[in-house]
Design an enzyme around this catalytic site. Sequence first.
Site, short mmCIF file in Angstrom:
data_model
loop_
_atom_site.label_atom_id
_atom_site.label_comp_id
_atom_site.label_asym_id
_atom_site.label_seq_id
_atom_site.Cartn_x
_atom_site.Cartn_y
_atom_site.Cartn_z
CG HIS A 88 21.33 23.44 -98.78
ND1 HIS A 88 20.71 24.37 -98.96
CD2 HIS A 88 21.70 23.06 -97.44
CE1 HIS A 88 19.97 24.63 -97.56
NE2 HIS A 88 20.89 23.66 -96.84
CG ASP A 103 27.37 26.43 -93.79
OD1 ASP A 103 27.16 26.31 -92.44
OD2 ASP A 103 26.57 25.93 -94.33
CD GLU A 122 21.05 26.82 -101.55
OE1 GLU A 122 20.66 25.64 -101.48
OE2 GLU A 122 20.56 27.73 -100.97
CG ASN A 152 18.00 23.20 -101.74
OD1 ASN A 152 18.69 22.69 -100.81
ND2 ASN A 152 18.04 24.44 -102.06
C1 F6R Z 1 24.49 24.24 -91.47
C2 F6R Z 1 24.49 23.63 -93.03
C3 F6R Z 1 23.23 23.32 -93.76
C4 F6R Z 1 22.17 22.73 -92.60
C5 F6R Z 1 20.95 22.34 -93.56
C6 F6R Z 1 19.93 21.65 -92.88
O1 F6R Z 1 25.78 24.58 -91.29
O2 F6R Z 1 25.38 23.52 -93.63
O3 F6R Z 1 23.53 22.40 -94.94
O4 F6R Z 1 22.60 21.36 -92.40
O5 F6R Z 1 20.45 23.44 -94.01
O6 F6R Z 1 19.46 22.42 -91.74
P1 F6R Z 1 18.74 21.88 -90.46
O7 F6R Z 1 19.43 20.82 -89.65
O8 F6R Z 1 18.30 23.22 -89.96
O9 F6R Z 1 17.45 21.07 -91.22
#
Ligand code: F6R
Length: 262
Positions: A136, A67, A141, A134
């Site tokens: 994701h 992403d 989401e 959450n």
């Molecule tokens: C990032 C991504 C997100 C993160 C998630 C956890 O490329 O795809 O899904 O993996 O938000 O983020 P952290 O690792 O910062 O807790």
Amino acid sequence: MKLFIFKNNDTLYEYVSSVYIKKINENPNICLGLATGSTPIPLYNLLSKSYQKRLVDFSKVKTINLDEYLGLDENNSESYRYFMNENLFKKINISGSNTYLPLGTGNIDTNISFYNNLLANNSIDLLLLGLGSNGHIGFNEPNTSFNSTTHVVKLKKSTIKDNSRLFENIKLVPKKAITMGLKDIFNAKEIFLIANTKNKEKVIKKILEGKRRQKIPASILKNHPNTTIFINSNIALKLNLTGSKYSLIEENDSYEIFDVLK
Ligand code: F6R
């Protein structure tokens, strides 16, 4: 799904990094799906160190990230392209033309088509996932269709809040992102999901012990044929490991491995 429970995060990352090195050495043309955020940083550091010791060669490796924020380009230090360049790509011998992230600037419809074609023509051998508090994965989401391909998302307030720690202030966090879809994630041949911080405790329990449902995007992984979830013993304290969902496969000084039933 398999569940690995590590005594601590150091042993978790060392183990995961050793698996990556083995897989890259066995298949130098491997296509890796990669994530950004805090979770993968220790892994990227270990992989960079292994490259410096010439234990691994990335020259033929291809990478496809999950992403990117909408509106941020590679020169913006908060963009995911910048993150990947700084935390991994500049430190290893990967060819820039073999690294892909969705483009968050320019014509977004064209960028989406490009990414969908890229994913149609390249199957991801091993996809790394972090986990949103959450549920994701990527930026899919809650309530995203399990059939989704690359698309633009409006980020949830909780995600904006979680990610604001990386920005000077919360108002600077982009409200939209471009992400590969849940169908694309599910198509990866193998998936590693790492969830090793307290804010993931509740959602990990829901994924492992609850039903597969669109409200929790990561629960799509329950039907995936080759997914491994890596957690630490603090997170495991919240799980009902003696219940019928879990069957112990192996244990040693560093970790326990469970098979998790659907
Ligand atoms: C990032 C991504 C997100 C993160 C998630 C956890 O490329 O795809 O899904 O993996 O938000 O983020 P952290 O690792 O910062 O807790």
